[in-house]
Design a protein around this motif. Structure first.
Motif, mmCIF file in Angstrom:
data_model
loop_
_atom_site.group_PDB
_atom_site.id
_atom_site.type_symbol
_atom_site.label_atom_id
_atom_site.label_comp_id
_atom_site.label_asym_id
_atom_site.label_seq_id
_atom_site.Cartn_x
_atom_site.Cartn_y
_atom_site.Cartn_z
ATOM 1 N N LEU A 151 -54.407 -75.979 96.129
ATOM 2 C CA LEU A 151 -54.892 -75.320 96.800
ATOM 3 C C LEU A 151 -56.035 -75.946 97.609
ATOM 4 N N VAL A 211 -53.246 -64.198 103.810
ATOM 5 C CA VAL A 211 -54.708 -63.887 103.991
ATOM 6 C C VAL A 211 -55.102 -62.478 104.139
ATOM 7 N N SER A 237 -58.398 -68.450 95.972
ATOM 8 C CA SER A 237 -57.813 -68.515 97.483
ATOM 9 C C SER A 237 -57.812 -69.922 98.281
ATOM 10 N N SER A 275 -59.793 -75.188 99.614
ATOM 11 C CA SER A 275 -60.572 -74.301 99.779
ATOM 12 C C SER A 275 -62.098 -75.141 100.289
ATOM 13 N N GLN A 290 -55.850 -72.667 100.996
ATOM 14 C CA GLN A 290 -54.610 -73.029 101.884
ATOM 15 C C GLN A 290 -53.772 -73.973 100.953
ATOM 16 N N GLY A 306 -54.002 -59.948 103.239
ATOM 17 C CA GLY A 306 -53.823 -59.005 102.283
ATOM 18 C C GLY A 306 -52.706 -58.011 102.442
#
Length: 62
Positions: free
Chosen positions: A15, A35, A2, A17, A4, A37
């Motif tokens: 990405l 984000v 995960s 994080s 941004q 889900g």
């Protein structure tokens, strides 16, 4: 994974994080979720019948 989206090019995305950043090759990505889900419902995109590629709009990467 995960994070941004910080940048992308033709082959990879970057990405971020926290203080770390990860380079991920696009061919290794199978699914992308927001984000929260939940996916947003939208109309399916129309695929050209004659085999032409759809137009792509590209902008600057920050």
């Amino acid at each position: 994974m995960s994070g941004q989206l910080a940048a992308f090019d033709q082959f990879a995305v970057l990405l971020e994080s926290g203080p770390a950043a990860q380079l991920v090759y696009k061919h290794a990505i199978s699914t992308v979720l927001p984000v929260n889900g939940r996916s947003q419902t939208r109309e399916p995109t129309e695929v050209p019948v004659n085999g032409d590629k759809p137009n792509r709009v590209r902008g600057p990467v920050r």
